[in-house]
Design an enzyme around this catalytic site. Structure first.
Site, PDB file in Angstrom:
ATOM      1  CE  LYS A 194      -1.780   3.192   2.031  1.00  0.00           C
ATOM      2  NZ  LYS A 194      -1.516   4.548   1.617  1.00  0.00           N
TER       3      LYS A 194
ATOM      4  CD  GLU B 123      12.630   0.814  10.192  1.00  0.00           C
ATOM      5  OE1 GLU B 123      13.233   1.909  10.418  1.00  0.00           O
ATOM      6  OE2 GLU B 123      12.948  -0.315  10.154  1.00  0.00           O
TER       7      GLU B 123
ATOM      8  CB  CYS C  19      12.578   9.199   8.910  1.00  0.00           C
ATOM      9  SG  CYS C  19      13.916   8.093   8.018  1.00  0.00           S
TER      10      CYS C  19
ATOM     11  CD  GLU D  99       9.717  12.931  11.775  1.00  0.00           C
ATOM     12  OE1 GLU D  99       8.460  12.740  11.809  1.00  0.00           O
ATOM     13  OE2 GLU D  99      10.644  12.352  11.277  1.00  0.00           O
TER      14      GLU D  99
HETATM   15  P1  NAP Z   1       1.832   8.689   7.535  1.00  0.00           P
HETATM   16  O1  NAP Z   1       0.984   9.905   7.148  1.00  0.00           O
HETATM   17  O2  NAP Z   1       2.217   7.944   8.695  1.00  0.00           O
HETATM   18  O3  NAP Z   1       1.872   7.762   6.325  1.00  0.00           O
HETATM   19  C1  NAP Z   1       2.714   6.527   5.985  1.00  0.00           C
HETATM   20  C2  NAP Z   1       1.968   5.558   5.244  1.00  0.00           C
HETATM   21  O4  NAP Z   1       0.579   5.248   6.167  1.00  0.00           O
HETATM   22  C3  NAP Z   1       1.049   6.055   3.912  1.00  0.00           C
HETATM   23  O5  NAP Z   1       0.915   4.995   2.978  1.00  0.00           O
HETATM   24  C4  NAP Z   1      -0.264   6.519   4.497  1.00  0.00           C
HETATM   25  O6  NAP Z   1      -1.381   6.542   3.428  1.00  0.00           O
HETATM   26  C5  NAP Z   1      -0.622   5.292   5.410  1.00  0.00           C
HETATM   27  N1  NAP Z   1      -1.564   5.407   6.520  1.00  0.00           N
HETATM   28  C6  NAP Z   1      -1.848   6.721   7.014  1.00  0.00           C
HETATM   29  N2  NAP Z   1      -2.655   6.515   7.934  1.00  0.00           N
HETATM   30  C7  NAP Z   1      -3.234   4.945   7.751  1.00  0.00           C
HETATM   31  C8  NAP Z   1      -4.252   4.209   8.610  1.00  0.00           C
HETATM   32  N3  NAP Z   1      -4.916   4.487   9.287  1.00  0.00           N
HETATM   33  N4  NAP Z   1      -4.038   2.816   8.272  1.00  0.00           N
HETATM   34  C9  NAP Z   1      -2.951   2.352   7.216  1.00  0.00           C
HETATM   35  N5  NAP Z   1      -2.103   2.964   6.460  1.00  0.00           N
HETATM   36  C10 NAP Z   1      -2.168   4.336   6.918  1.00  0.00           C
HETATM   37  O7  NAP Z   1       3.453   9.238   7.194  1.00  0.00           O
HETATM   38  P2  NAP Z   1       4.004  10.301   5.815  1.00  0.00           P
HETATM   39  O8  NAP Z   1       3.651  11.585   6.203  1.00  0.00           O
HETATM   40  O9  NAP Z   1       3.748   9.746   4.852  1.00  0.00           O
HETATM   41  O10 NAP Z   1       5.701   9.955   6.018  1.00  0.00           O
HETATM   42  C11 NAP Z   1       6.577  10.938   6.737  1.00  0.00           C
HETATM   43  C12 NAP Z   1       6.849  10.096   8.223  1.00  0.00           C
HETATM   44  O11 NAP Z   1       7.231   8.889   7.902  1.00  0.00           O
HETATM   45  C13 NAP Z   1       7.541  10.697   8.832  1.00  0.00           C
HETATM   46  O12 NAP Z   1       7.429  10.608  10.369  1.00  0.00           O
HETATM   47  C14 NAP Z   1       8.953  10.369   8.826  1.00  0.00           C
HETATM   48  O13 NAP Z   1      10.050  10.387   9.815  1.00  0.00           O
HETATM   49  C15 NAP Z   1       8.505   8.621   8.681  1.00  0.00           C
HETATM   50  N6  NAP Z   1       9.739   7.981   7.761  1.00  0.00           N
HETATM   51  C16 NAP Z   1      10.146   6.988   8.512  1.00  0.00           C
HETATM   52  C17 NAP Z   1      11.242   6.340   8.022  1.00  0.00           C
HETATM   53  C18 NAP Z   1      12.005   5.168   8.899  1.00  0.00           C
HETATM   54  O14 NAP Z   1      12.824   4.433   8.155  1.00  0.00           O
HETATM   55  N7  NAP Z   1      12.075   5.193  10.209  1.00  0.00           N
HETATM   56  C19 NAP Z   1      11.511   6.410   6.673  1.00  0.00           C
HETATM   57  C20 NAP Z   1      10.811   7.509   6.007  1.00  0.00           C
HETATM   58  C21 NAP Z   1       9.839   8.103   6.450  1.00  0.00           C
HETATM   59  P3  NAP Z   1      -1.725   7.912   2.794  1.00  0.00           P
HETATM   60  O15 NAP Z   1      -0.401   8.236   1.916  1.00  0.00           O
HETATM   61  O16 NAP Z   1      -3.007   7.569   1.962  1.00  0.00           O
HETATM   62  O17 NAP Z   1      -1.989   9.061   3.948  1.00  0.00           O
END
Ligand code: NAP
Length: 479
Positions: A172, A248, A282, A383
């Site tokens: 997804k 992650e 991240c 962040e």
């Molecule tokens: P996000 O809003 O948490 O979304 C990540 C993924 O989860 C997207 O595919 C999103 O779909 C999906 N999602 C959101 N709500 C969900 C739910 N209730 N059920 C299932 N899936 C759901 O994060 P983001 O804004 O895309 O990414 C930025 C974040 O990722 C930052 O906090 C960053 O630090 C973190 N990150 C961490 C790493 C690591 O390796 N630790 C690497 C990269 C990024 P939608 O796109 O449709 O909302």
């Protein structure tokens, strides 16, 4: 460009026919429309992955390895179209997008090799009439939920090790960047991965897709990369079927510069850590802690390096910093800068959001240095996800380590020193999963990347990632 979902080897739309647009964050141009899927399509993808599982796991390891190797080769052969697509839907400069495709391919290559080394164990028994054999077996269907900031590599980091050990996958991708995921799906098929081994479901509302994944007991592991907030929601959902999880999550990396550091190397490390993907990573430096005695010199050199950065969209050959992903991201960065200023910090360079030329969205944040940042300001707690360098001065090593660990996050930390004893001491004291000691770019396919505390658990990369997708079973054999 593939704009339909990959389920069971077929390219399909949503059952309702609904679609949603994918746009270029630099221009707001609509690049394509992709299926707006939900529960029904997710169930189909799980059916396909479950049906493919028995055949895929039964293959000898080298037969699983071969298509993965071909996938890596195809990614490298097609860096240019993959990077162009990635750059257009995500916004990062083309050179960075090429780097991401190569980085993504390196995980596939590593996993293709590691597929042959999913070893078990034999353990001496406590009685002569017994033998104990430990098997390492694939967990089953794995779901990968990925963010928009690395639309290619965040997927390959998950599915490559999962496929290598014999699992099948439902992906997804993030709503903003589904096209790179679908392009990868096309390469998976062309590489010879059997139908159903990799399935991709896109949707505008992630909640029903996530709920369907956790509601189905055939999904044995969900690997998520994204925010800590969503990670918490998924952890609660995982309780229903005791679904295994890798999380992650977000980070808040400290970047410490000690007075004995090589300042040029420290500046280069900070530039690499902070400005990649316009600060939307991240592991990017979020709190820069500089020892008082060298702080003025460090900031002067940093300003010099920042002057060489160039804001621009994907097709601008000189661009080194692209737009932020959307208006919410811009608003957050502006909020952090305003909050720091209100608390007494000063903007040494940058600080404004611009549109570099006519026709471009106002989503380009000037690389910014904030001086006089104090613990407690928004940018020290959340962040920022933008090209902002918040600088705090410290006096002693103990103070630097205390400030660095003063956060619920624990993903990546960096420090620069030329003192060998301090290097060991500080590396051991930092409460983080990844530590760059005189290294601003530690991520690599062979090392176990992941966080502690609110940054999650599970590791991606190296043999450790493959282990995350296996179960241990011991067989006690009576002779
Ligand atoms: P996000 O809003 O948490 O979304 C990540 C993924 O989860 C997207 O595919 C999103 O779909 C999906 N999602 C959101 N709500 C969900 C739910 N209730 N059920 C299932 N899936 C759901 O994060 P983001 O804004 O895309 O990414 C930025 C974040 O990722 C930052 O906090 C960053 O630090 C973190 N990150 C961490 C790493 C690591 O390796 N630790 C690497 C990269 C990024 P939608 O796109 O449709 O909302």
């Amino acid at each position: 460009m593939h704009t339909r979902n990959l389920i069971g080897g077929e390219w399909v739309g949503a059952e309702s026919g609904a679609v949603f647009p994918v746009r270029n964050p630099a221009t707001d141009e609509t690049l394509a429309e992709v299926p707006d899927c939900g529960t029904t399509e997710t169930a189909r993808a799980i059916d396909a992955a479950a049906a493919a599982f028995e055949g895929w796991r039964a293959l000898p390891a080298h037969e699983r390895s071969a298509p993965l190797r071909r996938l890596s080769d195809l990614m490298l052969a097609e860096v240019e179209p993959l990077a162009t697509l990635l750059s257009r839907e995500q916004g990062k400069p083309l050179a960075e997008a090429r780097g991401e495709i190569r980085y993504g391919a390196s995980f596939v290559e590593w996993a293709a090799e590691e597929a042959k080394r999913v070893y078990g164990e034999t353990i001496p028994a406590s009685t002569p009439g017994k033998r104990i054999v430990v098997l390492r077996q694939p967990v089953g269907v794995v779901a990968a939920i990925t963010p928009w900031n690395f639309p290619n590599a965040m997927i390959t980091r998950k599915i490559a090790p999962a496929l290598a050990v014999g699992c099948t996958a439902v992906v997804k991708p993030a709503e903003q960047t589904p096209l790179s995921a679908l392009a990868l799906g096309d390469l998976c098929a062309r590489a010879g991965l059997p139908a159903g081994v990799v399935n991709i479901v896109t949707g505008r509302d992630p909640a029903p897709i996530g709920a369907a994944l956790f509601a189905d007991p055939r999904v044995r592991h969900v690997s998520f990369t994204g925010s800590t907030e969503v990670g918490r929601v998924l952890m609660r959902q995982a309780a229903a079927n005791i679904t295994r999880l890798s999380l992650e999550l977000g980070g808040h990396a400290p970047f410490i510069v000690f007075e004995d550091a090589d300042l040029d190397k420290a500046v280069a490390g900070l530039m690499a850590s902070k400005f990649r993907n316009a600060g939307q990573t991240c592991i990017c430096a979020n709190r820069v802690l500089v020892q008082e005695s060298i702080a003025d010199e460090f900031v002067a050199r940093l300003r010099g390096a920042i002057a060489g950065l160039q804001l621009g969209p994907w097709d601008s050959p000189d661009a080194t910093v692209g737009p932020l992903i959307d208006d919410d991201a811009v608003a957050k960065v502006e909020r952090h800068i305003a909050d720091a200023r209100a608390g007494g910090a000063s903007v040494r360079t940058g600080g404004t959001v611009i549109s570099p030329r006519a026709g471009l969205a106002r989503r380009f944040v000037e690389p910014t240095i904030l001086e006089g940042v104090k613990p407690g300001m928004l940018c020290t707690r959340e962040e920022t996800f933008g090209p902002v360098v918040p600088i705090t001065r410290f006096a002693t090593e103990a103070e630097a380590v205390r400030l660095a660990n003063d956060t619920p996050f624990g993903l990546a930390a960096y420090f620069y020193t030329r003192d060998a004893s301090r290097l060991i001491r500080v590396a051991e004291a930092l409460e983080y999963g990844v530590v760059g000691a005189n290294d601003g770019a530690p991520s690599t396919a062979q090392a176990p990347f992941g966080g502690v505390k609110h940054s999650g658990f599970g590791r991606e990369g190296g043999k450790h990632a493959c282990q995350d997708y296996t179960e241990l079973k011991y067989v006690s054999i009576g002779l």
